[in-house]
Motif scaffolding. Sequence first.
Motif, mmCIF file in Angstrom:
data_model
loop_
_atom_site.group_PDB
_atom_site.id
_atom_site.type_symbol
_atom_site.label_atom_id
_atom_site.label_comp_id
_atom_site.label_asym_id
_atom_site.label_seq_id
_atom_site.Cartn_x
_atom_site.Cartn_y
_atom_site.Cartn_z
ATOM 1 N N ASP A 7 15.936 7.653 12.335
ATOM 2 C CA ASP A 7 14.644 8.200 12.473
ATOM 3 C C ASP A 7 13.717 7.166 13.232
ATOM 4 O OD1 ASP A 7 15.411 10.544 10.778
ATOM 5 O OD2 ASP A 7 14.942 9.512 8.908
ATOM 6 N N GLY A 8 14.260 6.307 13.774
ATOM 7 C CA GLY A 8 13.464 5.319 14.693
ATOM 8 C C GLY A 8 12.949 4.223 14.032
ATOM 9 N N ILE A 9 11.721 3.741 14.366
ATOM 10 C CA ILE A 9 11.097 2.358 14.033
ATOM 11 C C ILE A 9 9.752 2.704 13.922
ATOM 12 C CG2 ILE A 9 10.483 0.066 14.551
ATOM 13 C CD1 ILE A 9 13.153 0.094 16.527
ATOM 14 N N LEU A 10 9.279 2.091 12.608
ATOM 15 C CA LEU A 10 7.875 2.286 12.310
ATOM 16 C C LEU A 10 7.338 0.675 12.576
ATOM 17 C CD1 LEU A 10 5.165 3.409 11.020
ATOM 18 C CD2 LEU A 10 6.380 2.392 8.570
ATOM 19 N N LEU A 11 6.059 0.774 13.471
ATOM 20 C CA LEU A 11 5.638 -0.483 13.725
ATOM 21 C C LEU A 11 4.072 -0.414 13.207
ATOM 22 C CD1 LEU A 11 5.768 -2.646 16.813
ATOM 23 C CD2 LEU A 11 4.170 -2.974 15.092
ATOM 24 N N HIS A 12 3.753 -1.329 12.008
ATOM 25 C CA HIS A 12 2.536 -1.075 11.276
ATOM 26 C C HIS A 12 1.833 -2.292 11.209
ATOM 27 C CE1 HIS A 12 -0.052 -0.203 7.486
ATOM 28 N NE2 HIS A 12 -0.048 0.672 7.972
ATOM 29 N N TRP A 13 0.567 -2.466 11.413
ATOM 30 C CA TRP A 13 -0.269 -3.703 11.728
ATOM 31 C C TRP A 13 -1.363 -3.410 10.262
ATOM 32 C CZ3 TRP A 13 0.313 -8.365 13.400
ATOM 33 C CH2 TRP A 13 1.128 -8.344 14.518
ATOM 34 N N ALA A 14 -1.510 -4.452 9.501
ATOM 35 C CA ALA A 14 -2.558 -4.332 8.338
ATOM 36 C C ALA A 14 -3.413 -5.400 8.030
ATOM 37 C CB ALA A 14 -1.651 -3.722 7.052
ATOM 38 N N ARG A 15 -4.572 -5.251 7.413
ATOM 39 C CA ARG A 15 -5.263 -6.401 7.077
ATOM 40 C C ARG A 15 -5.937 -5.901 5.652
ATOM 41 N NH1 ARG A 15 -10.537 -7.221 10.621
ATOM 42 N NH2 ARG A 15 -10.955 -8.459 8.673
ATOM 43 N N ARG A 16 -6.352 -7.016 5.034
ATOM 44 C CA ARG A 16 -6.764 -6.849 3.786
ATOM 45 C C ARG A 16 -8.493 -7.129 3.863
ATOM 46 N NH1 ARG A 16 -7.607 -10.597 -0.917
ATOM 47 N NH2 ARG A 16 -8.128 -9.362 -2.535
ATOM 48 N N ASP A 17 -9.088 -5.814 3.636
ATOM 49 C CA ASP A 17 -10.647 -5.899 3.797
ATOM 50 C C ASP A 17 -11.155 -5.884 2.410
ATOM 51 O OD1 ASP A 17 -10.988 -5.864 6.545
ATOM 52 O OD2 ASP A 17 -10.167 -3.705 6.561
ATOM 53 N N GLY A 18 -11.711 -7.091 1.793
ATOM 54 C CA GLY A 18 -12.153 -7.019 0.508
ATOM 55 C C GLY A 18 -11.140 -6.725 -0.507
ATOM 56 N N HIS A 46 -0.147 -12.464 12.497
ATOM 57 C CA HIS A 46 -0.973 -12.429 13.843
ATOM 58 C C HIS A 46 -1.757 -13.808 13.487
ATOM 59 C CE1 HIS A 46 -3.721 -11.495 16.888
ATOM 60 N NE2 HIS A 46 -3.018 -10.541 17.291
ATOM 61 N N PRO A 47 -1.804 -14.345 14.930
ATOM 62 C CA PRO A 47 -2.732 -15.493 15.013
ATOM 63 C C PRO A 47 -4.001 -15.578 14.685
ATOM 64 C CG PRO A 47 -1.292 -15.355 17.012
ATOM 65 C CD PRO A 47 -1.126 -14.028 16.364
ATOM 66 N N ASP A 48 -4.672 -14.362 14.609
ATOM 67 C CA ASP A 48 -6.150 -14.239 14.148
ATOM 68 C C ASP A 48 -6.364 -14.450 12.384
ATOM 69 O OD1 ASP A 48 -5.192 -11.859 12.783
ATOM 70 O OD2 ASP A 48 -6.544 -10.526 13.933
ATOM 71 N N GLY A 49 -5.098 -14.952 11.839
ATOM 72 C CA GLY A 49 -5.142 -14.904 10.346
ATOM 73 C C GLY A 49 -5.620 -13.846 9.606
ATOM 74 N N LEU A 50 -5.751 -12.674 10.079
ATOM 75 C CA LEU A 50 -6.226 -11.466 9.229
ATOM 76 C C LEU A 50 -5.297 -10.489 9.053
ATOM 77 C CD1 LEU A 50 -9.835 -11.187 10.842
ATOM 78 C CD2 LEU A 50 -9.093 -12.304 8.512
ATOM 79 N N HIS A 51 -4.564 -10.340 10.371
ATOM 80 C CA HIS A 51 -3.589 -8.997 10.532
ATOM 81 C C HIS A 51 -2.116 -9.586 9.999
ATOM 82 C CE1 HIS A 51 -7.052 -7.461 12.360
ATOM 83 N NE2 HIS A 51 -6.564 -6.309 11.996
ATOM 84 N N MET A 52 -1.407 -8.528 9.408
ATOM 85 C CA MET A 52 -0.079 -9.031 9.308
ATOM 86 C C MET A 52 0.954 -7.691 9.713
ATOM 87 S SD MET A 52 2.429 -11.099 7.967
ATOM 88 C CE MET A 52 1.531 -11.978 6.538
ATOM 89 N N GLY A 53 2.035 -7.993 10.750
ATOM 90 C CA GLY A 53 2.504 -7.121 11.219
ATOM 91 C C GLY A 53 3.816 -6.631 10.316
ATOM 92 N N LEU A 54 4.279 -5.538 10.544
ATOM 93 C CA LEU A 54 5.585 -5.116 9.782
ATOM 94 C C LEU A 54 6.119 -4.225 10.711
ATOM 95 C CD1 LEU A 54 7.097 -4.577 7.157
ATOM 96 C CD2 LEU A 54 5.849 -2.921 6.498
ATOM 97 N N CYS A 55 7.612 -4.374 10.951
ATOM 98 C CA CYS A 55 8.505 -3.728 11.610
ATOM 99 C C CYS A 55 9.638 -3.185 10.846
ATOM 100 C CB CYS A 55 9.058 -4.433 12.927
ATOM 101 S SG CYS A 55 10.043 -3.433 14.179
ATOM 102 N N VAL A 56 9.606 -1.780 10.400
ATOM 103 C CA VAL A 56 10.474 -1.011 9.735
ATOM 104 C C VAL A 56 11.515 -0.148 10.548
ATOM 105 C CG1 VAL A 56 10.718 0.465 7.778
ATOM 106 C CG2 VAL A 56 8.652 -0.751 8.072
ATOM 107 N N LEU A 81 -2.843 -7.741 -5.409
ATOM 108 C CA LEU A 81 -4.343 -7.595 -5.003
ATOM 109 C C LEU A 81 -4.413 -6.115 -4.137
ATOM 110 C CD1 LEU A 81 -4.721 -11.078 -3.511
ATOM 111 C CD2 LEU A 81 -5.430 -10.257 -5.925
ATOM 112 N N ALA A 82 -3.468 -5.667 -3.548
ATOM 113 C CA ALA A 82 -3.971 -4.501 -2.873
ATOM 114 C C ALA A 82 -2.483 -3.659 -2.696
ATOM 115 C CB ALA A 82 -4.516 -4.771 -1.535
#
Length: 232
Positions: free
Chosen positions: A78-89, A63-73, A46-47
């Motif tokens: 080289d460290g750690i990437l912490l990324h939050w995303a949501r699907r807008d349409g 995330h409890p809001d039901g919209l966002h999903m966190g990703l910890c890489v 889908l995206a």
Amino acid sequence: MCSGIEHGSCRVSDDGRLVWAHVVLGPEEDWQECRVVLDARDGRELARLPLDGAASGSHHMSHPDGLHMGLCVGMGQDGILLHWARRDGEELTGRDLDESSDRILMDVHPGHPGFLTVEHHGADLTLHALDGTVLAEGVPEPSDEEDPPRWDHSCGFVDADTVIASTVESDEDPDRPLHWMLDARTLRVRDAVVYPTGRVRGHVRPLGDGTWLTYDDGSGTLDRWTVATASA
């Protein structure tokens, strides 16, 4: 696994409609790490959102809001990437936590507005708003030892008001507490956890419903605790 990644991760959204995945796409000589959202019913993509980095592993967190999903890489040296995303349409939008923060995503709770991270080397716990703003920081109780205590990578919300965490050095010193209760809003240490069975070793796994789990490697015992059964 594919070039540039030891293992990815995936998670089904809480409503069961979507599958979020961290994967490598493209030919070996020109691969690209991506966040991908699939339809959970038929696997249709889908995206997609490209990511920068070369992962050694990752994990997702809803995330409890039901919209966002966190990703910890984890990216090794080289460290750690912490990324939050949501699907807008039809589009996937996201943002990184400060790239210099080197923080591990630990927990969220439906009754709390923030998410919890621990510094990679255990220097502090931090509570963040969804946009990354720091709401509170908590450090381990000081000691007389030359090396200050550090948080372990084992912590989270017992409930909306309480965080439980463990300290690394305490596991090697039988006279020091291992598990600690913190205020979930300020991350100040309230007190050490005192178990009625005596010293409990190993990591903690809070369940968010007022209870937490401990596992003893030596005995192979898994226990579930509440504040009523373990005085803090």
